[in-house]
Design a protein around this motif. Structure first.
Motif, PDB file in Angstrom:
ATOM      1  N   ASP A 175       0.850  -1.190   0.000  1.00 18.36           N
ATOM      2  CA  ASP A 175       0.000   0.000   0.000  1.00 18.36           C
ATOM      3  C   ASP A 175       0.885   1.239   0.000  1.00 18.36           C
ATOM      4  N   HIS A 223       0.272   4.369   0.316  1.00 17.38           N
ATOM      5  CA  HIS A 223      -0.032   5.316   1.404  1.00 17.38           C
ATOM      6  C   HIS A 223       0.653   4.873   2.704  1.00 17.38           C
ATOM      7  N   ARG A 234       5.456   8.123  -2.122  1.00 14.58           N
ATOM      8  CA  ARG A 234       4.670   9.355  -2.255  1.00 14.58           C
ATOM      9  C   ARG A 234       4.296   9.613  -3.718  1.00 14.58           C
ATOM     10  N   SER A 262       3.905   7.351  -6.004  1.00 16.55           N
ATOM     11  CA  SER A 262       2.856   6.386  -6.339  1.00 16.55           C
ATOM     12  C   SER A 262       1.499   6.856  -5.814  1.00 16.55           C
ATOM     13  N   VAL A 263       1.485   7.438  -4.629  1.00 17.26           N
ATOM     14  CA  VAL A 263       0.236   7.954  -4.061  1.00 17.26           C
ATOM     15  C   VAL A 263      -0.297   9.094  -4.929  1.00 17.26           C
ATOM     16  N   ARG A 264       0.578  10.040  -5.267  1.00 17.74           N
ATOM     17  CA  ARG A 264       0.158  11.200  -6.077  1.00 17.74           C
ATOM     18  C   ARG A 264      -0.348  10.792  -7.458  1.00 17.74           C
ATOM     19  N   SER A 265       0.322   9.813  -8.044  1.00 20.49           N
ATOM     20  CA  SER A 265      -0.064   9.419  -9.405  1.00 20.49           C
ATOM     21  C   SER A 265      -1.151   8.344  -9.418  1.00 20.49           C
ATOM     22  N   GLY A 266      -1.481   7.811  -8.245  1.00 20.52           N
ATOM     23  CA  GLY A 266      -2.527   6.788  -8.172  1.00 20.52           C
ATOM     24  C   GLY A 266      -2.125   5.470  -8.797  1.00 20.52           C
ATOM     25  N   THR A 267      -0.829   5.198  -8.816  1.00 21.74           N
ATOM     26  CA  THR A 267      -0.331   3.952  -9.410  1.00 21.74           C
ATOM     27  C   THR A 267       0.264   3.060  -8.319  1.00 21.74           C
TER      28      THR A 267
END
Length: 158
Positions: free
Chosen positions: A37, A39, A112, A114-119
């Motif tokens: 995950d 996040h 971070r 990955s969180v921002r890009s939703g990937t």
């Protein structure tokens, strides 16, 4: 309690902080990684970076200072086998720990991203994690041997 006992206690506390913080950081990072995950990994890695800088870095500085005072005051020559090997192991541990600080920052930043890009987690994150994990094994083994040397102070020549 006299000043030498204070130094000894500080030295032992520093060793406890090093092994405790190191093993705690390893546990929490592995658990976060296993979740996959971004996040959770980003939050955990952010906390780990702070803990490493606050606790581990403080102990890294305190250990050689308190160790030097103890050795000098108690008349232990730096060439005694157990003490010389302890110093070598301390350097080895440091050589693994220093890059790990930057690796943890990179892992945090990648999570971070990955969180921002939703990937999902990036290939760079996965590579950093493998390097981080690989660095931990010899560093942890070396600190266990170092702690044993500190307690047992076996007589041998290098």
């Amino acid at each position: 309690m006299d000043w030498l006992e204070v130094i000894r206690v500080l030295h032992v506390l520093g060793a406890c902080v090093l092994i405790g913080t190191g093993s705690g950081i390893a546990f929490f990072m592995v658990m976060a990684h296993r979740s996959a995950d971004p996040h959770f990994i980003a939050r955990t890695a952010a906390t780990v970076v702070i803990a490493d800088m606050l606790f581990t870095a403080t102990a890294v500085v305190a250990q050689p200072l308190t160790g030097f005072v103890l050795a000098r005051t108690l008349g232990w020559p730096i060439t005694d086998g157990w003490l010389a090997l302890s110093l070598v192991l301390y350097v080895v541990i440091g050589l693994f720990w220093l890059p790990v600080i930057f690796i943890q920052i990179g892992m945090r930043n990648e999570a971070r991203l990955s969180v921002r890009s939703g990937t999902g987690l990036t290939a760079r994150y996965q590579r950093l994690y493998r390097i981080w994990f690989a660095c931990g094994i010899p560093a942890f083994a070396a600190i266990i041997v170092l702690l044993w040397l500190m307690v047992a102070r076996p007589a041998f020549a290098i």
